[in-house]
Design an enzyme around this catalytic site. Structure first.
Site, short mmCIF file in Angstrom:
data_model
loop_
_atom_site.label_atom_id
_atom_site.label_comp_id
_atom_site.label_asym_id
_atom_site.label_seq_id
_atom_site.Cartn_x
_atom_site.Cartn_y
_atom_site.Cartn_z
N ASP A 14 0.74 -1.10 -0.11
CA ASP A 14 0.14 -0.04 0.01
C ASP A 14 0.71 1.13 0.07
O ASP A 14 0.59 2.13 -0.80
CB ASP A 14 -0.89 0.06 1.14
CG ASP A 14 -1.84 -1.07 1.12
OD1 ASP A 14 -2.09 -1.48 0.01
OD2 ASP A 14 -2.59 -1.56 2.13
N ARG A 94 1.36 6.26 16.79
CA ARG A 94 0.80 7.03 15.43
C ARG A 94 1.47 8.19 16.06
O ARG A 94 2.02 9.00 14.93
CB ARG A 94 -0.59 7.29 15.41
CG ARG A 94 -1.29 5.83 14.94
CD ARG A 94 -0.47 5.11 14.05
NE ARG A 94 -1.12 4.00 13.69
CZ ARG A 94 -0.50 2.77 13.23
NH1 ARG A 94 0.85 2.70 13.13
NH2 ARG A 94 -1.16 1.49 12.78
N ASP A 123 -6.68 5.54 12.82
CA ASP A 123 -5.35 6.05 12.70
C ASP A 123 -5.06 7.20 11.84
O ASP A 123 -4.12 8.10 12.36
CB ASP A 123 -4.44 5.03 11.87
CG ASP A 123 -4.01 3.67 12.89
OD1 ASP A 123 -3.87 4.00 14.12
OD2 ASP A 123 -4.27 2.60 12.07
N SER A 174 -5.32 -8.23 8.84
CA SER A 174 -4.72 -6.98 8.73
C SER A 174 -4.32 -6.71 10.45
O SER A 174 -4.68 -6.70 11.41
CB SER A 174 -5.67 -5.78 8.69
OG SER A 174 -5.38 -4.67 9.08
N1 ARG Z 1 -8.47 -0.66 16.63
C1 ARG Z 1 -7.10 -0.38 16.76
C2 ARG Z 1 -7.04 1.17 17.08
O1 ARG Z 1 -7.42 1.80 16.63
C3 ARG Z 1 -6.11 -0.95 16.08
C4 ARG Z 1 -5.86 -0.30 14.60
C5 ARG Z 1 -4.69 -0.95 13.95
N2 ARG Z 1 -4.32 -0.19 12.72
C6 ARG Z 1 -4.26 -0.86 11.48
N3 ARG Z 1 -3.83 -0.07 10.75
N4 ARG Z 1 -4.15 -2.02 11.33
O2 ARG Z 1 -5.97 1.43 17.73
#
Ligand code: ARG
Length: 406
Positions: A14, A94, A123, A174
């Protein structure tokens, strides 16, 4: 000359196609920035891939210690669990990544940063808010959010433009990982009633496969920060990784959560956070032992707020700074050792010591050494109950809603 943009680059398909999209469709020179927070990828390989995809420069940042010390540990001081369950592993990385994107932007004279988040997740909010909190002048570009490129389209685009697709086998899930935890979404897990298959997990044993003997570990804390395991001093990242391996072996840290995303969606999330779960359990216990009951109660409420602000992307804000000041003060004497038993998925505190334990055996004992002034309790209750007594007197007796009405 084209303007420059710094892209948060993971090395995957990606973000590799994003390098090309940003340079051809958005007309930028792309600087790829990869921040290593412990996702076990080869930095050399990532740098090569970034250049092959068309990056004009590559920044690889080893940030595991910084992540542990400046992000995971403050979250630990706050016992930060989103919805009382999720230790915020992905959420915490992040703002750190954003910080390095901004630094790279300054170094390379870029006017914008880019990330590969979609419009459905948390994110994107975290990247955008952290970047805005640090550098309000930088533009943020998120092509995936604008275009919603599917995986098939991405593969097709890569083939057309000669971008190498990673050779690693694509997981049916994922996954996002760093030293604080691993998140697993998608695939069969999208059915909330589907028991997570074993192949979803990489860091933790099932309770069946975990050893039949418990693991016992002593975690040393200074001012609310973990400093040692079984008396051996360790750096923040080393401590987290060592504990992660041990707790994971005993099946500790598996989480299955119907989660409320900031963007409204309810999603099914699975996590493995062996170190985070163990450390938070131990830290909470030591706080209980060493701090005043009244501030402990206030902090429990603030801890939830702290977890929410991490989840919702407000790390770089005066709000977090203010709560952090409270936590630092509160944790000043949260020093000592907590003994934890790890066994078949369970993590239990079985002992604690501290030079600052607010515990006085002469006060609490039921034995012969009792020095507590029992008679003082009478006056205490008199004052505590003063208003209730007046009320009861005025209204002619007890306020008893449990009595059956005649
Ligand atoms: N739901 C979790 C959060 O918002 C995990 C996010 C994981 N991110 C990803 N791009 N797979 O913190």
């Amino acid at each position: 000359m084209k303007p420059k943009i710094v892209l948060a680059y993971s090395g995957g398909l990606d973000t590799s196609i994003l390098v090309r999209i940003l340079s051809t469709d958005y007309n930028y020179d792309v600087v790829c920035c990869h921040v290593d927070v412990g996702e076990a990828r080869d930095p050399e390989y990532i740098a090569t891939r970034a250049r092959k995809a068309g990056a004009v420069a590559v920044e690889i940042v080893s940030a595991q210690e910084e992540f542990a010390k400046d992000f995971c540990f403050p979250a630990l001081q706050a016992n930060a669990l989103y919805e009382n369950i999720y230790p915020l592993s992905a959420a915490l990385s992040r703002p750190l990544i954003s910080k390095h994107l901004v630094q790279a932007a300054r170094k390379h004279g870029a006017s914008a940063v880019a990330h590969g988040s979609t419009g459905k997740g948390n994110d994107q909010v975290r990247f955008d808010l952290a970047t805005k909190g640090l550098a309000p002048d930088l533009k943020i570009v998120a092509p995936q959010r604008e275009r919603n490129i599917t995986r098939d389209e991405a593969i097709e685009y890569a083939a057309k433009h000669g971008i190498e697709v990673p050779t690693t086998k694509k997981s049916p899930y994922s996954v996002d990982e760093n030293i604080w935890g691993r998140s697993i979404e998608g695939g069969v897990l999208e059915d909330p009633n589907q028991v997570p298959p074993e192949d979803a997990f990489a860091w933790t044993k099932s309770w069946q496969d975990a050893p039949n003997e418990p693991g016992i570990v002593k975690i040393g804390f200074e001012a609310g920060l973990p400093v040692s395991l079984d008396g051996k001093a360790l750096s923040p990242a080393a401590l987290i990784k060592q504990l992660s391996a041990l707790a994971g072996l005993h099946g500790v840290g598996r989480i299955d959560l119907m989660e409320n995303r900031f963007v409204g969606i309810k999603s099914r999330e699975n996590y493995e956070c062996p170190a985070a779960v163990t450390l938070i359990t131990a830290h909470k216990d030591l706080e209980r032992f060493t701090t005043l009951g009244m501030s402990h109660k206030v902090k429990a409420t603030l801890d939830q707020k702290y977890a929410e602000l991490i989840y919702e992307g407000f790390w770089f804000s005066p709000y977090r700074a203010a709560l952090q000041a409270f936590n630092d003060e509160h944790n000043k004497f949260v020093t000592g050792e907590v003994t934890v038993r790890l066994f078949k998925g369970a993590c239990q505190v079985i002992g604690r010591t501290s030079p600052f334990g607010i515990y006085n055996l002469a006060m609490s004992t039921y034995g012969v050494d009792d020095k507590f002034d029992h008679r003082a309790a009478e006056g205490f209750i008199k004052l505590v109950g003063l208003q209730l007594y007046e009320y009861s007197r005025l209204h002619g007796g007890a306020v008893d809603t449990t009595t059956e009405k005649a």
